[in-house]
Design a protein around this motif. Structure first.
Motif, short mmCIF file in Angstrom:
data_model
loop_
_atom_site.label_atom_id
_atom_site.label_comp_id
_atom_site.label_asym_id
_atom_site.label_seq_id
_atom_site.Cartn_x
_atom_site.Cartn_y
_atom_site.Cartn_z
N CYS A 145 72.39 -26.40 -14.25
CA CYS A 145 71.31 -27.35 -14.53
C CYS A 145 70.59 -26.93 -15.81
O CYS A 145 70.30 -25.74 -16.02
CB CYS A 145 70.34 -27.38 -13.36
N HIS A 160 67.59 -27.55 -16.59
CA HIS A 160 66.16 -27.29 -16.42
C HIS A 160 65.91 -25.78 -16.37
O HIS A 160 65.45 -25.22 -17.34
CB HIS A 160 65.64 -28.00 -15.15
N LEU A 161 66.30 -25.13 -15.27
CA LEU A 161 66.07 -23.69 -15.18
C LEU A 161 67.31 -22.93 -14.70
O LEU A 161 67.20 -21.78 -14.27
CB LEU A 161 64.89 -23.39 -14.25
N GLY A 162 68.48 -23.56 -14.76
CA GLY A 162 69.72 -22.81 -14.57
C GLY A 162 70.30 -22.74 -13.17
O GLY A 162 71.23 -21.97 -12.95
N CYS A 163 69.81 -23.51 -12.21
CA CYS A 163 70.46 -23.52 -10.89
C CYS A 163 71.81 -24.25 -11.02
O CYS A 163 72.06 -24.94 -11.99
CB CYS A 163 69.59 -24.26 -9.88
N CYS A 181 70.47 -31.34 -8.58
CA CYS A 181 70.10 -29.93 -8.59
C CYS A 181 69.23 -29.65 -7.36
O CYS A 181 68.22 -30.32 -7.16
CB CYS A 181 69.33 -29.59 -9.86
N CYS A 202 67.31 -27.20 -6.80
CA CYS A 202 66.08 -26.44 -7.06
C CYS A 202 64.85 -27.33 -7.27
O CYS A 202 63.84 -27.15 -6.61
CB CYS A 202 66.29 -25.50 -8.24
N HIS A 203 64.94 -28.29 -8.17
CA HIS A 203 63.77 -29.14 -8.43
C HIS A 203 64.13 -30.62 -8.49
O HIS A 203 63.34 -31.43 -8.95
CB HIS A 203 63.08 -28.73 -9.75
N GLY A 204 65.35 -30.96 -8.09
CA GLY A 204 65.71 -32.37 -7.91
C GLY A 204 66.25 -33.12 -9.11
O GLY A 204 66.42 -34.33 -9.04
N SER A 205 66.52 -32.44 -10.22
CA SER A 205 67.10 -33.17 -11.35
C SER A 205 68.40 -33.83 -10.91
O SER A 205 69.15 -33.28 -10.10
CB SER A 205 67.38 -32.24 -12.52
N PRO A 215 63.20 -33.01 -13.41
CA PRO A 215 62.58 -32.53 -14.64
C PRO A 215 63.53 -32.14 -15.79
O PRO A 215 63.07 -31.96 -16.91
CB PRO A 215 61.79 -31.29 -14.20
FE1 FES Z 1 67.59 -27.77 -11.80
FE2 FES Z 1 65.02 -27.16 -11.96
S1 FES Z 1 66.71 -25.83 -12.12
S2 FES Z 1 65.91 -29.09 -11.59
#
Ligand code: FES
Length: 150
Positions: A91, A93-96, A107, A109-112, A124
């Motif tokens: 992802c 955003h922050l790498g999940c 994703c 982690c935060h729903g992207s 996000p």
């Molecule tokens: Fe994927 Fe935040 S790491 S939405």
């Protein structure tokens, strides 16, 4: 009243907890949910024989490719009769690790959310998944491990 040492110790503990949270967050989303294949790369490219990957036999089908000891590095998606895309599963955003759903990636982690070609549908995340040049001819899929600029 706190001493400087107590304050420092407290900040250190908070910092450790925050780091642990990031690690746990990343670990919680570490599977694409796809069948994973170990494939050897050669000369900066991967060659796949379509007949050996039944998941790619239908449009919307996908597999995960592990190569050079880096699991989950790429996801291959059949997007039409004659084409596939090769995407990073990370992802932006922050790498999940994003998870494949029937018609999109999400994703945990935060729903992207991304479409099957890796374009952002919902944040996000603001940037598309990294994409690698992939072409399909006859029954062969060739993926270059140089990522494309998008
Ligand atoms: Fe994927 Fe935040 S790491 S939405």
């Amino acid at each position: 009243m706190q001493t400087n040492n107590q304050r420092r110790q407290f900040l250190k503990q908070i910092s450790s907890l925050a780091m642990g949270g990031v690690v746990l967050n990343a670990l919680s989303g570490c599977s694409t949910g796809l069948h994973s294949y170990l494939v050897a790369s050669s000369g900066g490219a991967i060659s796949l024989n379509l007949n050996e990957y039944p998941e790619l036999g239908q449009i919307g089908g996908a597999i995960e490719i592990e190569f050079n000891g880096e699991p989950g590095e790429l996801v291959i998606v059949r997007i039409s009769e004659s084409s596939v895309v090769a995407l990073s599963s990370t992802c932006t955003h922050l790498g999940c690790t994003v998870r494949k759903e029937p018609s999109f990636f999400r994703c945990p982690c935060h729903g992207s959310t991304y479409d099957l070609e890796g374009n952002v549908v919902r944040g996000p995340a603001e940037q598309s998944l990294e994409r690698y040049p992939a072409r399909m001819s006859n029954e062969q899929i060739i993926i270059s491990l140089r990522n494309e600029q998008r």
